[in-house]
Design a protein around this motif. Structure first.
Motif, PDB file in Angstrom:
ATOM      1  N   ALA A  55     -30.012  -0.417  28.924  1.00  0.00           N
ATOM      2  CA  ALA A  55     -28.948  -1.589  28.057  1.00  0.00           C
ATOM      3  C   ALA A  55     -30.479  -2.440  27.335  1.00  0.00           C
ATOM      4  CB  ALA A  55     -28.465  -1.386  27.925  1.00  0.00           C
ATOM      5  N   VAL A  56     -30.925  -2.831  28.427  1.00  0.00           N
ATOM      6  CA  VAL A  56     -31.753  -3.961  28.241  1.00  0.00           C
ATOM      7  C   VAL A  56     -32.634  -3.740  27.784  1.00  0.00           C
ATOM      8  CG1 VAL A  56     -32.923  -5.666  29.297  1.00  0.00           C
ATOM      9  CG2 VAL A  56     -30.957  -4.872  30.724  1.00  0.00           C
ATOM     10  N   THR A  58     -33.611  -1.664  25.819  1.00  0.00           N
ATOM     11  CA  THR A  58     -33.469  -1.059  24.152  1.00  0.00           C
ATOM     12  C   THR A  58     -33.526  -2.552  23.438  1.00  0.00           C
ATOM     13  OG1 THR A  58     -32.722   0.763  24.521  1.00  0.00           O
ATOM     14  CG2 THR A  58     -31.600  -0.090  22.377  1.00  0.00           C
ATOM     15  N   GLN A  59     -32.898  -3.555  24.304  1.00  0.00           N
ATOM     16  CA  GLN A  59     -32.679  -5.081  23.670  1.00  0.00           C
ATOM     17  C   GLN A  59     -33.714  -5.091  23.256  1.00  0.00           C
ATOM     18  OE1 GLN A  59     -30.617  -5.960  21.630  1.00  0.00           O
ATOM     19  NE2 GLN A  59     -28.156  -3.983  21.979  1.00  0.00           N
ATOM     20  N   ALA A  60     -34.748  -5.105  24.497  1.00  0.00           N
ATOM     21  CA  ALA A  60     -35.920  -5.999  24.557  1.00  0.00           C
ATOM     22  C   ALA A  60     -37.275  -5.644  23.200  1.00  0.00           C
ATOM     23  CB  ALA A  60     -36.545  -6.039  25.679  1.00  0.00           C
ATOM     24  N   SER A  62     -35.902  -3.655  20.571  1.00  0.00           N
ATOM     25  CA  SER A  62     -35.357  -4.228  19.353  1.00  0.00           C
ATOM     26  C   SER A  62     -36.148  -6.097  19.188  1.00  0.00           C
ATOM     27  CB  SER A  62     -33.932  -4.165  19.267  1.00  0.00           C
ATOM     28  OG  SER A  62     -33.680  -2.663  19.297  1.00  0.00           O
ATOM     29  N   VAL A  63     -35.904  -6.964  20.200  1.00  0.00           N
ATOM     30  CA  VAL A  63     -36.095  -7.707  19.977  1.00  0.00           C
ATOM     31  C   VAL A  63     -37.386  -7.992  19.475  1.00  0.00           C
ATOM     32  CG1 VAL A  63     -36.724 -10.251  21.174  1.00  0.00           C
ATOM     33  CG2 VAL A  63     -34.150  -9.164  21.390  1.00  0.00           C
TER      34      VAL A  63
END
Length: 69
Positions: A55-56, A58-60, A62-63
């Motif tokens: 999850a981390v 994936t979010q990274a 995206s950012v």
């Protein structure tokens, strides 16, 4: 006795000057990179402890994608 209290007052004044250079008050904002540097170690620790590494990442990603625009 007055000499000792005078030295104490000078030391206290020096500490205040060291905390806030120039006697100006801080506006309470910090550079975004400083905030990131403060948060990343905790985020990494929480991701490892709770197993949310995917999850981390994936979010990274995206950012990073948004910053690249």
């Amino acid at each position: 006795m007055a000499e000792t209290s005078g030295r104490t007052a000078l030391r206290a004044q020096g500490r205040r000057a060291a905390v806030v250079p120039g006697g100006q008050q801080s506006s309470g904002t910090r550079h975004p990179l400083v905030a990131v540097a403060m948060v990343l170690p905790l985020a990494f620790l929480l991701a490892v402890v709770f197993g949310g590494w995917e999850a981390v990442m994936t979010q990274a990603s995206s950012v990073v994608g948004m910053l690249g625009r």
